[in-house]
Design an enzyme around this catalytic site. Structure first.
Site, PDB file in Angstrom:
ATOM      1  CB  CYS A  20      -0.993  -0.024   1.157  1.00  0.00           C
ATOM      2  SG  CYS A  20      -2.319   1.199   0.957  1.00  0.00           S
TER       3      CYS A  20
ATOM      4  CG  HIS B 114      -3.715  -3.246   3.148  1.00  0.00           C
ATOM      5  ND1 HIS B 114      -2.619  -2.749   3.806  1.00  0.00           N
ATOM      6  CD2 HIS B 114      -4.389  -2.172   2.661  1.00  0.00           C
ATOM      7  CE1 HIS B 114      -2.621  -1.433   3.748  1.00  0.00           C
ATOM      8  NE2 HIS B 114      -3.674  -1.053   3.055  1.00  0.00           N
TER       9      HIS B 114
ATOM     10  CD  GLU C  14      -0.901  -5.259   5.502  1.00  0.00           C
ATOM     11  OE1 GLU C  14      -1.047  -4.054   5.757  1.00  0.00           O
ATOM     12  OE2 GLU C  14      -1.126  -5.747   4.364  1.00  0.00           O
TER      13      GLU C  14
END
Length: 249
Positions: free
Chosen positions: A100, A190, A192
């Protein structure tokens, strides 16, 4: 000069905010045998240029997300040094992954452009549309099949830097996955985050999305947990393999 030491792959992690941790990607890297050295320059004092280490001392670099803009250097003293770190890492072919904001910092550092998305903020689960080059890329080759990723972003990379290659785009055509160099990649999505991380973002006024039911999006992300794990753990596996190749040199 290469200052690496023998042993498991060492990954330099640059974190920009408390609410944007390595989370699942950090867990997957650790489970794969990597050692993480997490730097939080937003908490440090001293000269901005001294806030971050030499990336060539590591086997890989991971730069995480954050709510600030990629060119907000005047407001966040470490962003300029982070972009220099990224230029150094790309130039030395240290395996690098930006998530990001990290993806946007790579673009900005290398001569691209990052701007507020004129279509507004992108929030929730978004299909990934791979380009023809993705299947032969060392990072994305194992991923270039239909899958969704989590988005929570206001800015996008509008102009790629010279030599960069888009490996995936969003359905709206925004850069989703980009190869910025022989061993450098950025992802707008994203991989994660879990629902807990996203719930903290949804509770923050400066990250809310007008007209979007953020609570419903958090619930959808939570319900898709197994799908998302299966979709994005292979990204980390590929990155570890690339970092491991550097560690063995």
């Amino acid at each position: 000069m290469d200052a690496r030491v023998p042993g498991p792959p060492r990954v330099l992690v640059v974190q920009h905010e408390d609410d944007c941790p390595p989370a699942l990607v950090g867990t997957w890297l650790t489970e794969a045998g990597c050692e993480l050295d997490v730097h939080r320059p937003y908490t440090a004092t001293g000269e901005p240029g001294a806030l971050l280490p030499d990336p060539t001392a590591y086997d890989a670099v991971l730069v995480l997300g954050g709510s600030m803009g990629a060119d907000d250097d005047a407001d966040h003293a470490w962003l300029g040094p982070t972009k220099q770190l990224l230029r150094d890492a790309v130039g030395a072919e240290v395996p690098t992954l930006g998530i990001c904001l990290g993806h946007q910092l790579l673009a900005s550092a290398l001569g691209g452009r990052v701007q507020v998305n004129p279509r507004g903020r992108t929030v929730g689960l978004v299909p990934v549309e791979w380009t023809g080059e993705a299947s032969s890329d060392p990072l994305t080759g194992a991923l270039a099949t239909p899958r969704r990723g989590v988005h929570w972003n206001n800015d996008v990379v509008t102009d790629l830097p010279p030599g960069a290659l888009a490996l995936a785009r969003t359905p709206q055509g925004d850069a989703e996955v980009v190869r910025y160099g022989p061993a450098a990649w950025g992802v707008q999505l994203h991989p994660e985050v879990d629902a807990g991380v996203v719930a903290r973002w949804a509770a923050s006024d400066d990250k809310s999305a007008p007209g979007v039911d953020t609570a419903a999006e958090v619930a959808r992300i939570d319900a898709a947990r197994s799908e998302l794990d299966d979709a994005w753990r292979p990204l980390v596996s590929s990155f570890v393999a690339i970092a491991g190749g550097r560690a063995e040199r």
